[in-house]
Motif scaffolding. Structure first.
Motif, short mmCIF file in Angstrom:
data_model
loop_
_atom_site.label_atom_id
_atom_site.label_comp_id
_atom_site.label_asym_id
_atom_site.label_seq_id
_atom_site.Cartn_x
_atom_site.Cartn_y
_atom_site.Cartn_z
N ILE A 1 -5.62 -5.20 -3.21
CA ILE A 1 -4.73 -5.40 -2.06
C ILE A 1 -5.06 -6.70 -1.33
N ARG B 1 -6.82 1.97 -5.81
CA ARG B 1 -5.62 1.58 -5.04
C ARG B 1 -5.89 0.36 -4.17
N TRP B 2 -7.11 0.24 -3.64
CA TRP B 2 -7.45 -0.84 -2.72
C TRP B 2 -8.02 -2.07 -3.41
N PRO C 1 2.87 2.37 1.48
CA PRO C 1 3.41 1.26 0.68
C PRO C 1 2.49 0.03 0.75
N GLU C 2 2.56 -0.78 -0.26
CA GLU C 2 1.67 -1.94 -0.37
C GLU C 2 1.81 -2.90 0.82
N ASP C 3 3.03 -3.11 1.29
CA ASP C 3 3.21 -4.06 2.39
C ASP C 3 2.56 -3.57 3.68
N LEU D 1 -0.22 -1.67 3.71
CA LEU D 1 -1.66 -1.87 3.50
C LEU D 1 -2.05 -3.32 3.75
N VAL D 2 -1.19 -4.23 3.34
CA VAL D 2 -1.44 -5.65 3.60
C VAL D 2 -1.46 -5.92 5.10
N SER E 1 -4.07 5.48 1.70
CA SER E 1 -3.91 4.87 0.38
C SER E 1 -2.53 5.11 -0.20
#
Length: 342
Positions: free
Chosen positions: A48, A44-45, A19-21, A23-24, A16
């Motif tokens: 996403i 956090r999720w 970085p967001e990218d 996770l994507v 978690s």
């Protein structure tokens, strides 16, 4: 006795913290249902999945796609249909990616008959969709696409299948479309199709499959006149009632006409009985022709003169005609490095 010592173990959620990218990227490798399910893991999720650039909704049950040219009505449980559609509808509503690189929607016979995917395809256009694949096999009638799909400047690959009605507006213009696949769709008329092809200036690959046993297939002249086209794969199945004998050629009054000066690779598999003509193909490198039809010899002979590899599968009657013309030098001499397989 010494008191037992209890140690509290704390597990760090390193995933978690990514970085967001990243996770994507992780969610792009799992089915969309599983990706959406991650919203319950933590705050956090939660959102996403709503920024995924690639969405794939496949509502075909096992066995639905065993034969791509047949659509079978399926009386699945109504509650299951409703659940699947609500899932798709709600997830599309919540999706917020600024750019949608890929949208795949496959709605099988078990889906609700009152679905309306037009608004979500329109939303995909608003989100600058690049690849769109849409297959509709529900038991309701052919569905028109929103007009804005035909003026989408970002669309590069388009696949449409089954109960989709192609009604191309006069304003149609797809400046980036390089790959087009039309599988057993319904066409409004000849003029609409011609207009569409003429407004795809960089179209490079065209794949067409037609079900001529479908009464909705009302095209009289399927004309492929695309200056930029380099690859054409055309398949049209047999009209059983009009071809009683395996080697008998019956003129259906319909035709396939191909005029593509940049074409390199050509495959025609057509047992419908429609006549065909090919012309203006000075760059043609490979051609496979498997037909039961009346070829236009005058137009075809010049186009095939430069082909390097030619494979012909025809009825005895048609092959005999071609061989006769070859022998009398009225058809074409193959290029020095060419091969002819019959």
């Amino acid at each position: 006795m010494a008191a037992a010592k209890i140690e509290e173990m704390v597990y760090e959620d390193r995933i978690s913290a990514l970085p967001e990218d990243l996770l994507v990227t992780i969610l792009l490798h799992v089915p969309i249902k599983d990706a959406i399910a991650t919203m319950i893991l933590s705050k956090r999720w939660r959102f996403i999945w709503t920024i995924l650039p690639k969405l794939e909704y496949d509502f075909f049950s096992d066995g639905d796609e065993d034969d791509d040219d047949k659509v079978v009505d399926n009386d699945d449980d109504d509650e299951s249909k409703k659940t699947s559609w609500c899932f798709f509808d709600k997830s599309m509503e919540l999706h917020k990616a600024p750019v949608l690189t890929t949208l795949l929607i496959k709605l099988g016979p078990g889906c609700s008959s009152d679905i309306d995917v037009r608004k979500w395809i329109a939303k995909a256009v608003d989100h600058r969709v690049v690849v769109l694949r849409f297959k509709l096999s529900c038991s309701n009638g052919p569905t028109r696409l929103p007009k804005r799909i035909y003026t989408c400047g970002t669309l590069k690959e388009l696949t449409l299948a089954h109960k989709v009605l192609l009604d191309f507006p006069s304003s149609c213009f797809l400046p980036s479309l390089v790959f087009l696949e039309l599988l057993f769709v319904v066409y409004k008329d000849d003029a609409s199709l011609d207009r569409f092809f003429s407004h795809c200036p960089v179209l490079n690959i065209l794949v067409v499959k037609r079900n001529r046993r479908n009464r909705d297939d009302n095209i009289t002249k399927f004309s492929v006149k695309i200056p930029s086209l380099e690859g054409l794969f055309y398949v049209s199945d047999e009209i059983i009632s009009s071809l009683p004998d395996e080697d008998e050629v019956v003129d259906t009054g319909k035709c396939l006409a191909i005029d593509t000066p940049a074409l390199l690779d050509l495959t025609i598999i057509d047992h419908s009985g429609d006549s065909f003509s090919i012309e203006n193909m000075p760059c043609l490198d490979f051609a496979l022709i498997n037909v039961k039809s009346f070829p236009d010899i005058d137009k075809s002979k010049t186009s095939l003169s430069a082909v390097r590899s030619l494979v012909l599968y025809m009825t005895d009657q048609v092959v005999a005609l071609y061989l006769f013309i070859c022998v009398t030098n009225l058809f074409f001499p193959l290029a020095p490095s060419s091969s002819l397989d019959l």
